[in-house]
Design a protein around this motif. Sequence first.
Motif, PDB file in Angstrom:
ATOM      1  N   ALA A 140       0.833  -1.208   0.000  1.00 20.73           N
ATOM      2  CA  ALA A 140       0.000   0.000   0.000  1.00 20.73           C
ATOM      3  C   ALA A 140       0.867   1.258   0.000  1.00 20.73           C
ATOM      4  N   GLU A 141       1.939   1.256   0.776  1.00 19.62           N
ATOM      5  CA  GLU A 141       2.815   2.424   0.804  1.00 19.62           C
ATOM      6  C   GLU A 141       3.495   2.640  -0.540  1.00 19.62           C
ATOM      7  N   LEU A 142       3.923   1.560  -1.162  1.00 15.85           N
ATOM      8  CA  LEU A 142       4.541   1.691  -2.484  1.00 15.85           C
ATOM      9  C   LEU A 142       3.520   2.162  -3.523  1.00 15.85           C
ATOM     10  N   TRP A 143       2.338   1.594  -3.494  1.00 14.37           N
ATOM     11  CA  TRP A 143       1.302   1.954  -4.460  1.00 14.37           C
ATOM     12  C   TRP A 143       0.829   3.388  -4.260  1.00 14.37           C
ATOM     13  N   ALA A 144       0.814   3.849  -3.025  1.00 19.05           N
ATOM     14  CA  ALA A 144       0.354   5.211  -2.707  1.00 19.05           C
ATOM     15  C   ALA A 144       1.257   6.274  -3.313  1.00 19.05           C
ATOM     16  N   ARG A 145       2.449   5.901  -3.711  1.00 13.77           N
ATOM     17  CA  ARG A 145       3.350   6.872  -4.330  1.00 13.77           C
ATOM     18  C   ARG A 145       2.759   7.446  -5.610  1.00 13.77           C
ATOM     19  N   ARG A 146       1.749   6.811  -6.164  1.00 21.21           N
ATOM     20  CA  ARG A 146       1.068   7.338  -7.350  1.00 21.21           C
ATOM     21  C   ARG A 146       0.185   8.535  -7.001  1.00 21.21           C
ATOM     22  N   LEU A 147      -0.129   8.684  -5.744  1.00 20.44           N
ATOM     23  CA  LEU A 147      -1.032   9.747  -5.319  1.00 20.44           C
ATOM     24  C   LEU A 147      -0.285  11.074  -5.206  1.00 20.44           C
ATOM     25  N   PRO A 148      -0.900  12.163  -5.641  1.00 24.17           N
ATOM     26  CA  PRO A 148      -0.203  13.450  -5.601  1.00 24.17           C
ATOM     27  C   PRO A 148       0.062  13.953  -4.187  1.00 24.17           C
ATOM     28  N   ASP A 149      -0.696  13.496  -3.225  1.00 27.96           N
ATOM     29  CA  ASP A 149      -0.537  14.000  -1.859  1.00 27.96           C
ATOM     30  C   ASP A 149      -0.195  12.891  -0.871  1.00 27.96           C
ATOM     31  N   ALA A 150       0.534  11.894  -1.338  1.00 23.01           N
ATOM     32  CA  ALA A 150       0.900  10.776  -0.464  1.00 23.01           C
ATOM     33  C   ALA A 150       1.769  11.274   0.690  1.00 23.01           C
ATOM     34  N   SER A 151       1.413  10.860   1.886  1.00 20.78           N
ATOM     35  CA  SER A 151       2.238  11.146   3.057  1.00 20.78           C
ATOM     36  C   SER A 151       2.274   9.872   3.894  1.00 20.78           C
ATOM     37  N   TYR A 152       3.348   9.748   4.642  1.00 18.88           N
ATOM     38  CA  TYR A 152       3.590   8.504   5.361  1.00 18.88           C
ATOM     39  C   TYR A 152       3.770   8.771   6.840  1.00 18.88           C
ATOM     40  N   PRO A 153       3.282   7.863   7.687  1.00 18.40           N
ATOM     41  CA  PRO A 153       2.514   6.668   7.352  1.00 18.40           C
ATOM     42  C   PRO A 153       1.155   7.034   6.746  1.00 18.40           C
ATOM     43  N   ASP A 161      -8.585   2.330   0.970  1.00 16.65           N
ATOM     44  CA  ASP A 161      -8.902   2.485  -0.455  1.00 16.65           C
ATOM     45  C   ASP A 161      -7.969   1.630  -1.320  1.00 16.65           C
ATOM     46  N   ILE A 162      -6.691   1.637  -1.007  1.00 17.01           N
ATOM     47  CA  ILE A 162      -5.726   0.870  -1.811  1.00 17.01           C
ATOM     48  C   ILE A 162      -5.940  -0.633  -1.647  1.00 17.01           C
ATOM     49  N   LEU A 163      -6.118  -1.077  -0.417  1.00 15.98           N
ATOM     50  CA  LEU A 163      -6.187  -2.520  -0.173  1.00 15.98           C
ATOM     51  C   LEU A 163      -7.564  -3.123  -0.431  1.00 15.98           C
ATOM     52  N   ASN A 164      -8.609  -2.340  -0.309  1.00 14.20           N
ATOM     53  CA  ASN A 164      -9.957  -2.896  -0.451  1.00 14.20           C
ATOM     54  C   ASN A 164     -10.658  -2.533  -1.753  1.00 14.20           C
ATOM     55  N   SER A 165      -9.995  -1.772  -2.604  1.00 14.44           N
ATOM     56  CA  SER A 165     -10.564  -1.420  -3.906  1.00 14.44           C
ATOM     57  C   SER A 165      -9.516  -1.647  -4.994  1.00 14.44           C
ATOM     58  N   PRO A 166      -9.080  -2.901  -5.142  1.00 16.53           N
ATOM     59  CA  PRO A 166      -7.994  -3.146  -6.096  1.00 16.53           C
ATOM     60  C   PRO A 166      -8.433  -2.965  -7.541  1.00 16.53           C
ATOM     61  N   THR A 167      -7.494  -2.477  -8.332  1.00 14.63           N
ATOM     62  CA  THR A 167      -7.662  -2.410  -9.779  1.00 14.63           C
ATOM     63  C   THR A 167      -6.912  -3.608 -10.361  1.00 14.63           C
ATOM     64  N   PRO A 168      -7.112  -3.929 -11.625  1.00 20.07           N
ATOM     65  CA  PRO A 168      -6.316  -5.021 -12.207  1.00 20.07           C
ATOM     66  C   PRO A 168      -4.804  -4.772 -12.077  1.00 20.07           C
ATOM     67  N   ASP A 169      -4.376  -3.511 -12.269  1.00 14.67           N
ATOM     68  CA  ASP A 169      -2.952  -3.197 -12.149  1.00 14.67           C
ATOM     69  C   ASP A 169      -2.452  -3.368 -10.721  1.00 14.67           C
ATOM     70  N   SER A 170      -3.232  -2.879  -9.747  1.00 16.09           N
ATOM     71  CA  SER A 170      -2.769  -2.987  -8.363  1.00 16.09           C
ATOM     72  C   SER A 170      -2.795  -4.437  -7.891  1.00 16.09           C
TER      73      SER A 170
END
Length: 183
Positions: A140-153, A161-170
């Motif tokens: 999820a942290e790696l995939w979130a890098r696609r988001l313009p406002d990703a902040s960690y944690p 959203d990332i883990l429960n709404s997967p796309t074919p790519d994710s």
Amino acid sequence: MTSATLDSELTDPFYLEYDKGGRAWLSRAWSVLRQAGVVPVTVTEESGNYVDHFVTLAATAHVANLVFAQHDGDLAPYVLVGDRPLLTEIELGRVAEQMGVYAESWPEEVGDLSRAVIEARARPVARSLAGELGHSLLFAELWARRLPDASYPLSNDVLDDILNSPTPDSAAAFEGLGVYLAS
């Protein structure tokens, strides 16, 4: 957790796919590796074991790009030799020898040897990160890098959203990361 700091000069040599959150994620990953006792809080040229830690940083950047490549071989190699913060050819040769890593070509090219060293270090780094965060959170942290406002944690909403709404790519990237960690 003690927050780790990475001078932006240290991260400049690394091209990060979807770099919106790449440098922030490198700092986050370094903090996680620090918590695991793998790396120090900071890295400077004066640090003991600078070369080893710089290779670990390069391997961490490599891991950061894994979810965006179809295959590990699709990733362009970083060349670790050049002006500081990069390494000298002698430093690269020494660390490669210590790791028992050699380039596939002869004579060894700096780019090929850099790639071999990074790839040899990347899997243990990825496993350390997954051991601390878990496979799902690491993904999820790696995939979130696609988001313009990703902040960690990540916030719970972003994580959900990332883990429960997967796309074919994710979904493919999640599976690919799992295969990489298991191999």
